[in-house]
Design a protein around this motif. Structure first.
Motif, PDB file in Angstrom:
ATOM      1  N   GLU A  70       0.893  -1.052  -0.061  1.00  0.00           N
ATOM      2  CA  GLU A  70       0.040   0.062   0.100  1.00  0.00           C
ATOM      3  C   GLU A  70       0.881   1.250   0.190  1.00  0.00           C
ATOM      4  OE1 GLU A  70      -3.129  -2.015   3.071  1.00  0.00           O
ATOM      5  OE2 GLU A  70      -1.082  -1.929   3.551  1.00  0.00           O
ATOM      6  N   GLU A  71       0.599   2.354  -0.637  1.00  0.00           N
ATOM      7  CA  GLU A  71       1.214   3.369  -0.802  1.00  0.00           C
ATOM      8  C   GLU A  71       0.654   4.518   0.139  1.00  0.00           C
ATOM      9  OE1 GLU A  71       1.647   4.656  -4.986  1.00  0.00           O
ATOM     10  OE2 GLU A  71       2.775   2.722  -5.546  1.00  0.00           O
ATOM     11  N   LEU A  72       1.516   4.975   0.860  1.00  0.00           N
ATOM     12  CA  LEU A  72       0.871   5.988   1.869  1.00  0.00           C
ATOM     13  C   LEU A  72       1.109   7.273   2.012  1.00  0.00           C
ATOM     14  CD1 LEU A  72       1.789   3.787   4.994  1.00  0.00           C
ATOM     15  CD2 LEU A  72      -0.289   3.650   3.829  1.00  0.00           C
ATOM     16  N   GLY A  73       1.842   7.503   0.767  1.00  0.00           N
ATOM     17  CA  GLY A  73       2.263   9.194   0.765  1.00  0.00           C
ATOM     18  C   GLY A  73       3.491   9.494   1.533  1.00  0.00           C
ATOM     19  N   LYS A  74       3.724  10.820   1.529  1.00  0.00           N
ATOM     20  CA  LYS A  74       4.668  11.443   2.110  1.00  0.00           C
ATOM     21  C   LYS A  74       4.945  11.481   3.634  1.00  0.00           C
ATOM     22  CE  LYS A  74       6.127  14.153  -1.880  1.00  0.00           C
ATOM     23  NZ  LYS A  74       6.409  15.409  -2.593  1.00  0.00           N
ATOM     24  N   PHE A  75       3.560  11.373   4.083  1.00  0.00           N
ATOM     25  CA  PHE A  75       3.583  11.389   5.934  1.00  0.00           C
ATOM     26  C   PHE A  75       2.589  10.353   6.252  1.00  0.00           C
ATOM     27  CE2 PHE A  75       1.887  12.788   9.832  1.00  0.00           C
ATOM     28  CZ  PHE A  75       3.313  13.363  10.551  1.00  0.00           C
ATOM     29  N   ALA A  76       3.151   9.358   7.019  1.00  0.00           N
ATOM     30  CA  ALA A  76       2.307   8.634   7.551  1.00  0.00           C
ATOM     31  C   ALA A  76       2.795   7.904   8.882  1.00  0.00           C
ATOM     32  CB  ALA A  76       2.284   7.335   6.637  1.00  0.00           C
TER      33      ALA A  76
END
Length: 218
Positions: free
Chosen positions: A195-201
């Motif tokens: 899963e791709e969560l972006g730049k902040f997770a």
């Protein structure tokens, strides 16, 4: 663990780039911060000696920011592309890039230490510096890792390559993969399930155990 990616294309003004990086780190609420490869100086081959000398300035600026943060990026030092981990107001890990891209071989010295697992607060980390991601033999060396950090400056023409390899690495190792790339705009935090969560997770280390139990690879 709150995780943030810092990525921007550096200008030819080292101080401007460093100030931008410092401000982003100061304003971040994350515990783990990954910035792009040579984010302060870029691959400034025309001023390579200057880039090497500026390494000291960079380290002096970042060390005081690492009291409660784990900060990773690479800089040019002694003609090597070196990945640093800053934590608790000191440098706790460093490794030089061992696989150099075509034109890099004209300027950089090759590192001696291959990608490996190291621990901070009981968390297993590994670093693959940009082009090193392409070499599958390194994936095997870091099997069992929790978080793979990839500081990169990947060419825009190979953006799909970066995305595909990073996702495959996360699935192969069943680990979190964090990619910071200021050129191809392919930065992402990828889970062990792809899963791709972006730049902040928030990286949930328990999720790794769940995935490995759900789909055992041994």
């Amino acid at each position: 663990m709150k995780t943030e990616i810092i990525d921007f294309t550096p200008t030819n003004d080292y101080n401007h780039n460093l100030n931008l990086l410092v401000n982003k780190i100061k304003n971040s609420t994350a515990k783990l911060i990954l910035a792009s490869e040579v984010i302060v100086t870029d691959f400034d081959y025309k001023n390579f000696a200057k880039a090497n000398e500026f390494a000291k300035v960079i380290k002096e600026a970042i060390i005081p920011l690492s009291q409660n943060k784990i900060i990773c990026f690479t800089l040019i030092e002694e003609n090597k592309n070196v990945a640093f981990i800053f934590y608790q107001n000191k440098i706790v890990y460093k490794r030089e890039k061992i696989k150099l891209f075509v034109y890099e071989k004209k300027y950089f010295k090759v590192g001696e230490i291959e990608p490996e697992i190291f621990e901070i607060e009981g968390i297993k980390f590994a670093i693959l510096i940009c082009f090193e991601l392409r070499f599958i033999e390194y994936w095997q060396k870091i099997k069992g890792v929790d978080i793979v950090l990839i500081p990169a400056m990947w060419g825009i023409q190979r953006k799909v390559h970066l995305k595909t390899l990073a996702n495959a690495l996360a699935l192969s190792l069943q680990a979190f993969v964090v990619v910071s790339d200021g050129l191809a705009h392919a930065s992402n935090i990828i889970t062990p399930w792809g899963e791709e969560l972006g730049k902040f997770a928030n990286i949930d280390l328990n999720y790794i155990k769940k995935i490995r139990k759900r789909l055992p690879l041994e």
